[in-house]
Design a protein around this motif. Structure first.
Motif, PDB file in Angstrom:
ATOM      1  N   GLU A 113      22.495 -40.006 -73.476  1.00 57.78           N
ATOM      2  CA  GLU A 113      21.117 -40.309 -73.063  1.00 57.78           C
ATOM      3  C   GLU A 113      21.138 -40.992 -71.700  1.00 57.78           C
ATOM      4  OE1 GLU A 113      16.954 -40.754 -73.507  1.00 57.78           O
ATOM      5  OE2 GLU A 113      18.381 -39.562 -74.654  1.00 57.78           O
ATOM      6  N   SER A 150      16.939 -32.638 -64.596  1.00 55.68           N
ATOM      7  CA  SER A 150      18.312 -32.254 -64.912  1.00 55.68           C
ATOM      8  C   SER A 150      19.002 -31.564 -63.740  1.00 55.68           C
ATOM      9  CB  SER A 150      18.296 -31.329 -66.129  1.00 55.68           C
ATOM     10  OG  SER A 150      19.477 -30.575 -66.185  1.00 55.68           O
ATOM     11  N   LYS A 156      15.698 -33.993 -70.423  1.00 51.96           N
ATOM     12  CA  LYS A 156      15.972 -34.926 -71.516  1.00 51.96           C
ATOM     13  C   LYS A 156      15.178 -34.537 -72.764  1.00 51.96           C
ATOM     14  CE  LYS A 156      16.968 -38.932 -69.021  1.00 51.96           C
ATOM     15  NZ  LYS A 156      16.345 -40.038 -68.332  1.00 51.96           N
ATOM     16  N   GLY A 185      21.523 -37.174 -67.074  1.00 48.95           N
ATOM     17  CA  GLY A 185      20.787 -35.920 -67.009  1.00 48.95           C
ATOM     18  C   GLY A 185      21.650 -34.721 -66.686  1.00 48.95           C
TER      19      GLY A 185
END
Lengths: 290, 308
Positions: B304, B232, B279, B307
């Motif tokens: 989805e 992320s 995630k 990130g």
């Protein structure tokens, strides 16, 4: 001549301490494929246990035994609590946890016993003798002999006993060994107890050899131990011993010959990168061991 | 009322380490190549910029650019190494790299030896030296640019290729991804971020010494990355924020600062292996549910794969 003998004796003594640490690492790596950095924390705890028991009793033997016992217990617990649940993770995950545990142990020891080195003078066979014109302290010889004896004992335990042979089988192929009735968890516990006891022994010997211990004595050794087991070929007891001795000798000689090129510790890491790139199966190993 | 300098300092550090952690996320989180020596790349960047500006008198902007380039090149070499070595072997090689870099800094006078390099200049714009808030804005501006770059990579073909290399190298090469090239790129880009972070820290502090880049700093940066979630972008910055700010909040625990890194790593690995914002991470799902409650979440399952 005398100078050469001095360097060699020092190299052998330091190499013996590396070997003592690396034996435990190689036992763990052979079985679990975990790079057990926290082993160096176990070594530091062993050294401080030895220090406390020696201060209380004044007995070198009790001090050594206590170091081995506390380290064995600690190593056993680390495996049970932290490695066991992580065995199905990518291999760098237990490695990260191991580094984290090492930092925690190091800092806890530093916060409990103080950040500064402590004098630890063991009165045991410590006098100067003359060896081919060089003055050598007997402590260095004692360190060498004790580690050699411990190595031979470990080698015998892992090759001549039922448990040892089962352990080798488990290291080579855990699933097949399991179907043949080898109790893998028992073997893993055995290896952690044995290997960690050896780290405790090395911690005691470090204090005995240098006359001083420090919370950060495991700092570089944690990673140098990896160099040693790569050098000796992963999972091999005799390889780890010889790897330790060779590293001790090479460092000593290189630092004596070229003191201004690189610090002592650097050679180990150069050797590590070169070995991993070009001979990942160690200097004694065969290709298929990689 | 001016903001106290102390907060400005913290905010600047969060930005600098955010960049370093973001780089680590690209190498490790996206492409799956373990790097436990990110502090070494910070060191290469810091030393490059310090030598060029403090010793040779070149402008700071040029120093930072050179730092990025130097780290990029060394990172690419490490990427070449990663082609031959996998997982834990690669991990210990990057540790060895970190140790070696620090020994070289300590032993050679070009890098200031054990005294370090001092009088590293601040950047200046139009004769106006950037310090305090303006240096913080510079740091966050560069961070913003690097986040944009990361987003571009993530959403491009390259980002997909990185993920494929991480998940399954054989599959990646079967569908035509040049796995070797992707590994070299992942290391080079991640290291470049580290180099920029190092240079920014050098010009921020004005003084650097070899021990600023020792292995434990790599662990601190790793803590930030895995805390926020290795995959992320926002997680890297959140991780940097938590690791930089929490020792300040818990001042009485200062002497246990390093213990905290260790404990954080263990806790995250065991209880939140995807970090806080990775995630499907717990914190991320909670956040999304809350946002949905206020009607803020994007429709459907589109988020989805994004990130950031």
């Amino acid at each position: 001549m005398a100078e050469i003998i001095l360097q060699v004796v020092d190299g052998l003594a330091i190499g013996s301490i590396y070997a003592g640490i690396a034996l435990g690492l190689t036992l763990v790596y052979g079985l679990l494929r975990i790079l057990h950095i926290a082993h160096a924390g176990v070594y530091v705890v062993g050294a401080y246990t030895a220090y406390m028991v020696y201060s209380a009793t004044g007995s070198p033997l009790a001090s050594m035994a206590a170091a081995m016992a506390s380290s064995a217990l600690l190593g056993f617990l680390i495996n049970r609590l932290f490695y066991k649940p992580l065995l199905d993770q990518p291999r760098y995950v237990p490695l990260m946890v191991s580094i984290a545990l090492f930092i925690v142990m190091e800092e806890l020891v530093a916060n409990v016993f103080g950040h500064y080195p402590k004098g630890f003078h063991v009165e045991f066979l410590s006098r100067d003798i003359s060896l081919a014109g060089a003055t050598v302290n007997t402590r260095k010889i004692v360190v060498f002999v004790i580690v050699l004896a411990a190595t031979l004992l470990t080698w015998a335990l892992t090759t001549k006993t039922r448990l040892g042979v089962a352990s080798q089988a488990a290291a080579q192929d855990a699933e097949t060994a399991m179907t043949l009735g080898v109790r893998i968890p028992l073997i893993i516990d055995f290896n952690f107890l044995l290997g960690s006891a050896l780290a405790g022994l090395a911690g005691f010997l470090y204090g005995y050899y240098y006359g001083v211990i420090s919370p950060f004595m495991g700092g570089v050794v944690a990673y140098k131990g990896l160099v040693v087991i790569v050098l000796g070929g992963f999972g091999s007891v005799m390889g780890a011993y010889l790897g330790g001795i060779i590293l001790g000798l090479v460092e000593q000689v290189m630092t004596a010959l070229y003191p201004h090129v690189l610090p002592r510790e650097a050679y180990a890491f150069i050797a590590l990168i070169a070995l991993l790139l070009f001979r990942p199966y160690g200097i004694f190993g065969r290709r298929e061991m990689a | 009322m001016p903001i106290p300098e102390y907060y400005i300092t913290l905010a600047t550090l969060v930005g600098i380490y955010g960049i370093a952690a973001l780089g680590l996320n690209i190498t490790m989180g996206w492409a799956g190549q373990v790097n436990l020596g990110q502090a070494g790349f910070l060191g290469i960047g810091a030393m490059t910029s310090a030598i060029l500006t403090a010793k040779l008198g070149l402008p700071v902007g040029l120093g930072i650019a050179a730092a990025a380039l130097a780290a990029l090149v060394v990172g690419a070499v490490m990427g070449l190494v990663s082609i031959r070595l996998r997982e834990d072997f690669l991990a210990i090689t990057t540790i060895a790299f970190n140790f070696l870099v620090v020994y070289i800094f300590e032993y050679y006078d070009v890098f200031g030896g054990s005294y370090g390099i001092s009088n590293i200049p601040r950047p200046s714009i139009g004769g106006h030296e950037l310090r305090g808030p303006s240096y913080m804005f510079l740091t966050w501006g560069i961070l913003a640019l690097l986040v944009l770059l990361a987003l571009r990579i993530q959403r491009s073909w390259m980002g997909l290729a990185f993920n494929l290399v991480r998940e399954d190298e054989n599959l990646a090469s079967a569908v035509g991804v040049d796995v070797r090239r992707m590994k070299v790129l992942a290391f080079a880009v991640g290291a470049m971020y580290g180099g920029v972070a190092g240079a920014l820290s050098a010009h921020f502090k004005g003084y650097i010494v070899f021990s600023d880049f020792e292995f434990p700093y790599s662990i601190a940066i790793l803590t930030m990355s895995i805390l926020g979630g290795l995959d992320s972008i926002a997680g890297a910055i959140l991780g940097s924020f938590i690791v930089v700010v929490s020792p300040e909040v818990f001042r009485p625990l200062m002497q246990y600062r390093r213990v905290m890194y260790g404990v954080l790593i263990v806790v995250v690995v065991f209880f939140a292996p995807r970090g806080l914002l990775g995630k499907n991470a717990v914190a991320r799902r909670l956040l999304e549910r809350m946002m949905a409650g206020y009607g803020l979440a994007p429709k459907g399952k589109k988020k989805e794969g994004e990130g950031g």
